[in-house]
Design an enzyme around this catalytic site. Structure first.
Site, PDB file in Angstrom:
ATOM      1  N   ASP A  14     113.885 -32.067 -41.550  1.00 36.45           N
ATOM      2  CA  ASP A  14     113.750 -32.878 -39.954  1.00 36.45           C
ATOM      3  C   ASP A  14     114.391 -35.120 -40.168  1.00 36.45           C
ATOM      4  OD1 ASP A  14     111.724 -34.041 -41.907  1.00 36.45           O
ATOM      5  OD2 ASP A  14     110.013 -34.436 -40.018  1.00 36.45           O
ATOM      6  N   GLU A  15     115.066 -34.658 -41.425  1.00 33.58           N
ATOM      7  CA  GLU A  15     116.146 -35.948 -41.746  1.00 33.58           C
ATOM      8  C   GLU A  15     116.672 -35.735 -41.716  1.00 33.58           C
ATOM      9  OE1 GLU A  15     113.186 -38.575 -44.530  1.00 33.58           O
ATOM     10  OE2 GLU A  15     111.554 -37.194 -44.072  1.00 33.58           O
ATOM     11  N   ASP A  30     115.057 -39.929 -38.591  1.00 30.41           N
ATOM     12  CA  ASP A  30     113.587 -38.890 -38.981  1.00 30.41           C
ATOM     13  C   ASP A  30     113.095 -38.398 -37.350  1.00 30.41           C
ATOM     14  OD1 ASP A  30     110.927 -37.850 -39.519  1.00 30.41           O
ATOM     15  OD2 ASP A  30     110.614 -39.878 -40.785  1.00 30.41           O
TER      16      ASP A  30
END
Length: 404
Positions: free
Chosen positions: A111-112, A9
């Site tokens: 973003d993960e 993350d």
DNA sequence: TCTGGGGTCCTAGGACCC
DNA sequence: TCTGGGGTCCTAGGACCC
């Protein structure tokens, strides 16, 4: 056999990525180290906080609140615009680096990522790989991530949410009681702002409270959602890490208008521009849609949506505009409108659809084709219908570039 | 000068059929 | 001859995520 799962993350993704980009392009200040946010455009009435620096957070600024409020909390706050071109580039850099570790990788959001390393450790220890990934991203990509380490996706994700930034945390089954159960129930994945008060009314405050309550009671009260909550609170999650090469299930485009609009013809123009963008993206995926959906938000934030099946599955701009307009005429009740959205659902692969159900209008396809090629080559805004420039500006203005 | 935009999934209720 | 009921499909709305 116990699985080996990581969740990666990015810390303050939009802000960090903007900082890295600016430093690379000669800006001397690292905006991660000052009170700063990434925010929408207040003039377009989309002025909310999308990401914040740690110092901005100390001033009590939270993601999702209006920039106007954020500025009141900190008068030195610096606001930087969104630029998805940059974000997508760094997101791809991250994904490419992580892909070196396993084929079983799931892009969960911009973003993960989840990684399943069960069969990819080659004798290494999972925790060592987690630290290696953490270090390499910082060194090679210049932004930081949190890495969660566990035996399923839910626990790995909860772990990556512990102390930030730039940390590696484990949350194995034997650690659930110590590390997860004391947390407020609102911290559990999928427990949002509507569910928290309902749980509070039942005397459930912590994830541990939720885990220990009678499962059947929760299921009776909340149905499927009750099962899921209880499982999550107990760290149970059997879902697989799936490499998502699969196609989207819906494609939509919506826009908040600079001022509320009551004039039907104005809304119609917006619908046309949104439909064009949606059908363009549909064709890019080589998909056709069976349903069109129109969303309206009134000035007091009431959302309405209506849907309608297309006469035949299609990706044709003309057909989608036509159907979207019909929906609009049926549903619009002369109220001031703040937001307009068009989306297509029930998508199918164009090549897989049975020919008999597919009204193949070759002439219309050719027109879409020619225009798509120009858009692909010279940019989406290169093709504009006469008299539609204002609307294009509203719809496309959302994506306006960050000028230094 | 208050509140984005992209999605996914679930559910209640109505229509319709037998 | 007061009121069935199960199954399926569709729609609108709402919950959640980042």
């Amino acid at each position: 056999m116990e699985r080996k799962i990581l969740h990666v993350d990015v810390n303050n993704a939009f802000l960090s990525w903007t900082a890295v980009y600016m430093l690379k392009n000669g800006y001397s200040i690292d905006i991660r180290k000052i009170p700063s946010i990434i925010g929408g455009d207040e003039e377009r009435r989309s002025g909310i906080v999308l990401a914040k620096s740690p110092i901005a957070k100390k001033f009590g600024i939270v993601t999702g609140e209006p920039i106007y409020f954020a500025k009141k909390k900190c008068n030195k706050l610096e606001v930087f615009p969104v630029n998805f071109e940059i974000f997508n580039k760094y997101s791809n850099d991250l994904f490419n680096l992580l892909s070196q570790y396993t084929d079983k990788i799931e892009r969960f959001s911009i973003d993960e990522c989840f990684l399943d390393l069960t069969h990819y450790l080659n004798g290494k220890k999972l925790i060592d790989v987690a630290y290696e990934i953490n270090r390499r991203i910082e060194e090679e990509l210049k932004f930081t991530v949190n890495v969660g380490v566990s035996s399923n996706k839910l626990l790995a994700k909860m772990a990556s949410d512990f102390e930030k930034p730039n940390k590696v945390h484990t949350l194995y089954e034997y650690e659930i009681e110590d590390k997860m159960w004391p947390l407020p129930v609102s911290e559990l994945f999928m427990i949002g702002r509507k569910t928290v008060p309902k749980l509070y009314n039942l005397g459930i405050r912590t994830i541990g409270d939720l885990a220990k309550i009678d499962k059947d009671f929760l299921v009776k009260r909340f149905g499927k959602f009750g099962t899921m909550m209880w499982n999550y609170a107990n760290g149970i999650d059997e879902s697989e890490v799936i490499e998502k090469v699969d196609d989207p299930k819906s494609i939509g485009n919506s826009v908040t208008l600079p001022t509320d609009v009551t004039n039907l013809e104005e809304i119609e123009k917006i619908i046309v521009a949104l439909s064009e963008q949606v059908s363009f993206r549909l064709r890019k995926h080589n998909l056709i849609a069976k349903t069109v959906n129109v969303q309206l938000r009134t000035k007091d934030f009431k959302d309405y949506s209506h849907q309608k099946p297309l006469k035949f599955p299609t990706s044709s701009t003309k057909e989608i505009i036509q159907t979207a307009k019909e929906i609009l005429f049926e549903m619009y009740k002369k109220e001031p409108i703040r937001l307009v959205g068009v989306r297509v659902d029930n998508l199918e692969n164009k090549d897989e659809i049975q020919l008999s159900f597919f009204n193949n209008n070759e002439k219309q396809d050719k027109i879409d084709d020619v225009l798509d090629n120009i858009k692909n080559k010279y940019g989406y805004n290169s093709v504009t219908r006469a008299g539609k420039l204002d609307v294009e500006n509203i719809v496309k203005g959302k994506e306006k570039k960050m000028k230094d």
